[in-house]
Design an enzyme around this catalytic site. Sequence first.
Site, PDB file in Angstrom:
ATOM      1  N   HIS A  34     -26.339 -17.694  -1.580  1.00 24.67           N
ATOM      2  CA  HIS A  34     -25.338 -18.700  -1.181  1.00 24.67           C
ATOM      3  C   HIS A  34     -25.190 -19.749  -2.286  1.00 24.67           C
ATOM      4  CE1 HIS A  34     -26.588 -17.863   3.245  1.00 24.67           C
ATOM      5  NE2 HIS A  34     -25.355 -17.411   3.104  1.00 24.67           N
ATOM      6  N   LYS A  58     -23.301 -15.886  17.857  1.00 27.50           N
ATOM      7  CA  LYS A  58     -24.650 -15.693  17.311  1.00 27.50           C
ATOM      8  C   LYS A  58     -25.619 -16.710  17.909  1.00 27.50           C
ATOM      9  CE  LYS A  58     -23.666 -14.165  12.599  1.00 27.50           C
ATOM     10  NZ  LYS A  58     -23.825 -14.589  11.203  1.00 27.50           N
ATOM     11  N   ARG A 107     -20.948  -9.109  -1.591  1.00 32.12           N
ATOM     12  CA  ARG A 107     -22.121  -8.410  -2.142  1.00 32.12           C
ATOM     13  C   ARG A 107     -21.882  -6.924  -2.310  1.00 32.12           C
ATOM     14  NH1 ARG A 107     -25.763 -11.075   2.380  1.00 32.12           N
ATOM     15  NH2 ARG A 107     -23.668 -10.957   3.252  1.00 32.12           N
ATOM     16  N   SER A 145     -29.462 -13.896   4.692  1.00 30.78           N
ATOM     17  CA  SER A 145     -30.244 -14.760   5.593  1.00 30.78           C
ATOM     18  C   SER A 145     -31.045 -13.902   6.564  1.00 30.78           C
ATOM     19  CB  SER A 145     -29.315 -15.685   6.388  1.00 30.78           C
ATOM     20  OG  SER A 145     -28.597 -16.520   5.529  1.00 30.78           O
TER      21      SER A 145
HETATM   22  P1  ADP Z   1     -21.320 -15.564   7.807  1.00 26.97           P
HETATM   23  O1  ADP Z   1     -22.121 -15.539   9.072  1.00 26.97           O
HETATM   24  O2  ADP Z   1     -19.996 -16.271   7.930  1.00 26.97           O
HETATM   25  O3  ADP Z   1     -21.185 -14.239   7.084  1.00 26.97           O
HETATM   26  P2  ADP Z   1     -23.329 -16.289   5.876  1.00 26.97           P
HETATM   27  O4  ADP Z   1     -24.103 -17.558   5.863  1.00 26.97           O
HETATM   28  O5  ADP Z   1     -24.083 -15.040   6.159  1.00 26.97           O
HETATM   29  O6  ADP Z   1     -22.150 -16.534   6.881  1.00 26.97           O
HETATM   30  O7  ADP Z   1     -22.568 -16.102   4.483  1.00 26.97           O
HETATM   31  C1  ADP Z   1     -21.653 -17.055   3.999  1.00 26.97           C
HETATM   32  C2  ADP Z   1     -20.950 -16.488   2.773  1.00 26.97           C
HETATM   33  O8  ADP Z   1     -21.900 -16.289   1.733  1.00 26.97           O
HETATM   34  C3  ADP Z   1     -20.302 -15.125   3.007  1.00 26.97           C
HETATM   35  O9  ADP Z   1     -19.108 -15.049   2.259  1.00 26.97           O
HETATM   36  C4  ADP Z   1     -21.307 -14.150   2.454  1.00 26.97           C
HETATM   37  O10 ADP Z   1     -20.719 -12.930   2.035  1.00 26.97           O
HETATM   38  C5  ADP Z   1     -21.840 -14.939   1.278  1.00 26.97           C
HETATM   39  N1  ADP Z   1     -23.172 -14.514   0.886  1.00 26.97           N
HETATM   40  C6  ADP Z   1     -24.255 -14.376   1.675  1.00 26.97           C
HETATM   41  N2  ADP Z   1     -25.315 -13.965   0.954  1.00 26.97           N
HETATM   42  C7  ADP Z   1     -24.878 -13.818  -0.330  1.00 26.97           C
HETATM   43  C8  ADP Z   1     -25.486 -13.387  -1.563  1.00 26.97           C
HETATM   44  N3  ADP Z   1     -26.756 -12.982  -1.615  1.00 26.97           N
HETATM   45  N4  ADP Z   1     -24.742 -13.374  -2.684  1.00 26.97           N
HETATM   46  C9  ADP Z   1     -23.441 -13.744  -2.619  1.00 26.97           C
HETATM   47  N5  ADP Z   1     -22.792 -14.160  -1.499  1.00 26.97           N
HETATM   48  C10 ADP Z   1     -23.511 -14.180  -0.364  1.00 26.97           C
END
Ligand code: ADP
Length: 175
Positions: A34, A58, A107, A145
């Site tokens: 992130h 969620k 990703r 996460s």
């Molecule tokens: P959501 O529940 O909306 O998917 P997340 O917190 O899981 O929220 O992710 C927020 C954003 O960050 C999303 O666009 C996700 O694809 C991106 N993201 C999550 N992990 C990574 C990572 N390791 N590298 C790049 N982008 C990521």
Amino acid sequence: MIIVSNLCYHETRKAEGMTTAIFPGSFDPVTNGHLDILKRGSEIFDKVIIAIAYNSEKHSFLPIEVRKQLLEECVRDLDNVVVESFYGLTVDFARKNGASVILRGLRNSKDFEYEKEIEGVNKSLNSRIHTVYLCANPEFNYISSSAVREILLHKGDISGFVPKNVAEYLIKNIK
Ligand code: ADP
């Protein structure tokens, strides 16, 4: 759909005026992946608002106040980044905050398919708000996460997945 790399980011900036992006997500917890997207986004856009979503579907792992606190600690040195939480539609949050861009990270092809669907919905709700994707840095490609939560559950080492303050919080507070 707009996918940018750091090489062509100037093309995404408006010729004049300020471009604000929101970076929405659950951040449950925030990871190094992130933060990489966020730092690159803060170099592209004039202002980035991290928008932590209250997700009705969620069941969250960390309370939203904790997620916000941890993110604020992580972005202390980025002076064009702020952290907010929101309930409701992402496009409404963007509009109310003067943002014309939704920033997201990609990703893999699974993310791509998922994001394409969400983008379609958002575009139909507000066609003036554009989604911009940054491809994940290969070194963070495998980080999520949910992986962090799973590793923590089995008492594994999360230090390569999350920033130091987040690792310290989780190790101390999550039993
Ligand atoms: P959501 O529940 O909306 O998917 P997340 O917190 O899981 O929220 O992710 C927020 C954003 O960050 C999303 O666009 C996700 O694809 C991106 N993201 C999550 N992990 C990574 C990572 N390791 N590298 C790049 N982008 C990521």
